[in-house]
Every structure is written in C-alpha cells, then in structure tokens.
Design a protein around this motif. Structure first.
Motif, PDB file in Angstrom:
ATOM      1  N   MET A   1      -4.721   4.802  11.830  1.00 58.92           N
ATOM      2  CA  MET A   1      -3.361   5.250  11.230  1.00 58.92           C
ATOM      3  C   MET A   1      -2.742   6.114  12.194  1.00 58.92           C
TER       4      MET A   1
ATOM      5  N   GLY B   1       1.277  11.997  -0.085  1.00 56.05           N
ATOM      6  CA  GLY B   1       1.458  11.539   0.985  1.00 56.05           C
ATOM      7  C   GLY B   1       2.921  10.874   1.413  1.00 56.05           C
TER       8      GLY B   1
ATOM      9  N   GLN C   1       0.763  -1.368  -0.057  1.00 54.72           N
ATOM     10  CA  GLN C   1      -0.272   0.105  -0.098  1.00 54.72           C
ATOM     11  C   GLN C   1       0.783   1.503   0.042  1.00 54.72           C
TER      12      GLN C   1
ATOM     13  N   ALA D   1      -2.042  11.205   2.932  1.00 52.56           N
ATOM     14  CA  ALA D   1      -1.828   9.700   2.800  1.00 52.56           C
ATOM     15  C   ALA D   1      -2.957   8.768   3.129  1.00 52.56           C
TER      16      ALA D   1
ATOM     17  N   VAL E   1       5.270   7.914   3.907  1.00 55.51           N
ATOM     18  CA  VAL E   1       5.425   6.719   4.846  1.00 55.51           C
ATOM     19  C   VAL E   1       6.177   7.127   6.055  1.00 55.51           C
TER      20      VAL E   1
ATOM     21  N   LEU F   1      -5.174   5.435   0.972  1.00 60.10           N
ATOM     22  CA  LEU F   1      -5.530   4.339   1.706  1.00 60.10           C
ATOM     23  C   LEU F   1      -7.320   4.348   1.843  1.00 60.10           C
TER      24      LEU F   1
ATOM     25  N   ILE G   1      -0.263   5.436  -0.472  1.00 62.73           N
ATOM     26  CA  ILE G   1       0.005   6.585   0.435  1.00 62.73           C
ATOM     27  C   ILE G   1       0.543   7.615  -0.437  1.00 62.73           C
ATOM     28  N   GLN G   2       1.451   7.251  -1.331  1.00 64.41           N
ATOM     29  CA  GLN G   2       1.967   8.431  -2.173  1.00 64.41           C
ATOM     30  C   GLN G   2       1.212   8.837  -3.274  1.00 64.41           C
TER      31      GLN G   2
ATOM     32  N   PHE H   1       2.568   8.629   7.879  1.00 67.82           N
ATOM     33  CA  PHE H   1       1.628   8.116   7.134  1.00 67.82           C
ATOM     34  C   PHE H   1       0.018   8.366   7.518  1.00 67.82           C
TER      35      PHE H   1
END
Length: 432
Positions: free
Chosen positions: A417, A224, A215, A240, A226, A244, A219-220, A235
């Motif tokens: 998260m 976003g 995943q 991000a 990590v 998700l 996120i990017q 994240f």
C-alpha cells in the motif's frame, strides 16, 4: 469495476431512470413545456433534445424506450433523440463537449463526476428545481455524489449497493441458521463453509474482489481515507490498513476466502453461481445473472456485516446531467426531471433491472421489502458512493495493482500500500 457494472447490470447500472414530468410531482411541467416551445420561437414548433448514454440489455432498452415515449406523449412539443455511445463513452463525451457538440443531457457515473464538474462543463441544476420535485426523496448519499460547493450537477437515475449473497444449502449443511451480521461472525461462518478436498480448497467460504471499488468502505471503517483534501492518495495510513488487513488475513492466514480467478471464475457472481464460494458481496446486477444462469440456486441476501461496529457498503450510481452549453436548457430540464421524477423512475425500474434512487418509488414497487433486493436497497441510506475526487482513476489503478499482490500473499500489505500510494502521488503531481 466500472466495466463489470456496465456488462453485468448492464453492469453499472446502465440504462436510465425516467420519471414523471407531466404530474405535479416533477415540478416545472406546464411552464417548462411552454418555455421549451418558446425556445424555437413558438410553442407548436417541436424542440429536439439530444440524450446520450451507453448500451443496455435489450430488456432495459425496451424500458428506456417506453419511458421516453411516455415523456414525449406528455410533452408533444419536445422530441428526444437518444444516442447510444457503445465504446469509450467518457472519451467521446469529453471530446464532444470540448468541441461544442455535446448532447443536451447525458449519463454520468459518480466515479467520473468530480473531474467533469471541475472542468465547468455541467449546468448547475438548483435553479430549475421546484419543491414538487422533492429532492429529499432521493437517497442522500447518492444525491451528494453529484454535488460540489453546494451546487447540484446531476440527479441519480439508478443505483446498486453491495449486499451479501449467501448459499442457503451451504449454510444449512454447515449448521448456520442466519447470515452473519458482524465481520467476526463472517469469519466464523466462512471457516465452517470452506471445503477442502485432497488438500485443495474446492469451495471458499467467502469470495472476494480485491479491488478498490469493493474495498473503499473497508478503508473507511476505522477512519481511513482513500484520498486527502488535496486529492493525494492516503490509503496507506494506519487506520486504512486496519480495514484492509481484515480482508487480507482471511485469505492468507485463515485460508477461508479466495478471489474468482483462483477458482477459474470471471467475477464474484459466477464464482457464487458455480458453488465455489458460499458468500460473496455483489450488487443488483447479480440477480438477473443468477436467475438466467443458475436458476436452481437457492440463495438469500443480507446487508453487509458491520466492521468496527459500523454499517458500511459501496454504492454505484449514475446521474442525468445537463450540458452547460446546451441551447435547449428548459426542454433538457423537462426531460431530466421526468427521467428522475417519480412516475418516470417507476417505469424505468419496474422490472428490477435497475433500482430506484427515490425512496418513495422503491417503497411503491416493493423493493424495500423484497426478499432479494431489500438488502441492496437498505444500504442506499448509508453507503459510500464509488467516488473520491478527480484523481480517483490514478489512485484506483495503483491501489489495484498492489493490493491484489498483498491479497495473494505475494507482498506485505503495508509495503504494497505504501508503494501504491507513493506511485499514485508521483503521477498525480506530474499531471498538475
């Protein structure tokens, strides 16, 4: 993920690429061999280089043995002592490096590379490279995974990206004529493909692996990250969460995706092979698995659908690296440059168990146009390597613990998260 790679590919793309040092394509061949001989006081006296790696399938091991034999035939004064470290590979490597007994050359996963580079135990390789070695021939995201502060510490031996595996029969029955190219098209296709019988889902349109290794590119997709520049988890940001949320909503709101455990499967390839998901995102390791276990399955592959108008996928790669304390560095480079050069890499990847990191080798072997592997190879030019600094193991563990609950609807994504990020950063701070 890493475990799944080493088992299925063998799964991480195990075993190794090996390439042509005896030809002019690999640079430093004749002079390097001469220097290797001088290291023991005379060109005729053989030098033994130790090479360490993890286990592979019998077929891959045969290919590696073949490539090492080709190297020794071209370099009669250099012998290779290959050692398989079957269990706790990185722990064993780290212990031996600390104790001054590390191998001259060894495998290093991109996931582990930042931490080992930071410890200063790897030899920078830029001074060994000649123009003939042709570093521009590597898929650049894979090469960048082993660079830090402008220095190169490894050359990638093989790789896989994630591609979309889709069931052709299911597509035909649902009236879908081509694989989806955008996330919106994926949602629409998964809705048509999901099968419900007696109020229970018997086949999901989309099979999902709810873990960070799969995943990270999501996120990017909306900007976003990590981890931030200080190595802290990042994240839980709004950007991000946008990516998700797309994954979570297909499961919790649309009810058109599921994870392997929900249907009694061990991983995505098995879920797909059993007909319990019409689409999964998997890598090259799934190809021999499906051929061996589900030979009648009619499937195709395509690049992953775009998210937020951007192409994206993950890349999993392993490099050959050199022990900074090696006493046989010239000979070690001769081996490395052969294993990651064009001829050796061609031998190692000739059966398709591993895919070449050099574009010229992929083209020569026809993988870039291959009906199944072409989509996997295509992603190499824009993929996100499975890597995010030395704190990634801590970040990954906390992400995975919470994201699966959010995916299954046991907690809200934002709350999960934030909890994962806070816990990860406390652990990172405590470890400093």
């Amino acid at each position: 993920m890493k475990k799944s790679l080493s088992i299925m590919l063998v799964m991480t793309l195990s075993a190794t690429l090996l390439a042509a040092c005896g030809s002019s394509n690999d640079g430093k061949t004749n002079q390097g061999a001469t220097n290797a001989g001088k290291e023991t006081g005379g060109q005729q006296e053989p030098v033994t280089v130790t090479l360490a790696g993890w286990g592979a399938s019998p077929e891959e091991q045969d290919l590696l043995n073949q490539t090492l034999k080709e190297f020794e035939d071209k370099h009669p004064n250099i012998k290779v002592n290959y050692e398989v470290i079957a269990d706790q590979y990185m722990d064993v490597i780290k212990t031996r490096l600390i104790g001054g007994e590390g191998p001259d050359v060894f495998y290093l996963d991109a996931f582990e590379a930042p931490a080992l580079i930071e410890k200063g135990v790897l030899e920078p390789l830029d001074s060994y490279v000649t123009p003939e070695f042709d570093t521009a021939d590597f898929e650049q995201p894979l090469l960048e995974a082993f660079k830090q502060d402008g220095k190169t510490y490894g050359f990638p031996k093989d790789f896989s990206t994630l591609a979309m595996f889709y069931n052709k029969k299911d597509f035909a029955e649902a009236g879908i004529t081509s694989p989806p190219t955008t996330w919106e098209e994926l949602q629409a296709a998964a809705k048509k493909l999901t099968k419900v019988e007696g109020g229970k889902v018997t086949r999901y349109g989309f099979g999902v692996a709810p873990e960070l290794a799969r995943q990270m590119y999501m996120i990017q997709a909306f900007g976003g990250k990590v981890a931030d520049e200080q190595g802290n988890a990042a994240f839980a940001s709004e950007d991000a969460l946008k990516g998700l949320e797309l994954v979570v909503n297909m499961h919790n709101k649309d009810k058109i995706s599921g994870e392997p455990k929900e249907v009694g499967a061990g991983w995505g390839g098995e879920m797909f092979g059993q007909g319990k998901a019409s689409i999964v995102f998997e890598g090259n390791w799934a190809v021999p698995f499906l051929e061996s276990n589900y030979s009648d399955l009619e499937y195709g592959t395509a690049e992953l659908p775009t998210v937020n108008g951007k192409k994206g996928t993950m890349a999993f790669t392993v490099a050959y690296v050199m022990n900074k304390d090696s006493k046989k560095k010239e000979a070690a480079w001769e081996l490395m440059s052969f294993l990651t050069g064009k001829d050796g890499m061609k031998t190692w990847t000739s059966k398709g168990f591993a895919l070449p990191t050099r574009k010229s080798v992929a083209a020569e072997l026809g993988y870039d146009k291959d009906e199944v592997r072409g989509a996997i190879v295509a992603g190499g030019s824009y993929a996100t390597p499975w890597q995010a600094g030395p704190t990634l193991p801590t970040i990954m563990n906390n992400f995975n613990n919470q994201f699966v609950d959010a995916f299954l609807g046991k907690s809200q994504l934002k709350d999960a998260m934030q909890k994962a990020q806070d816990t990860a950063n406390k652990e990172i701070a405590a470890a400093k």
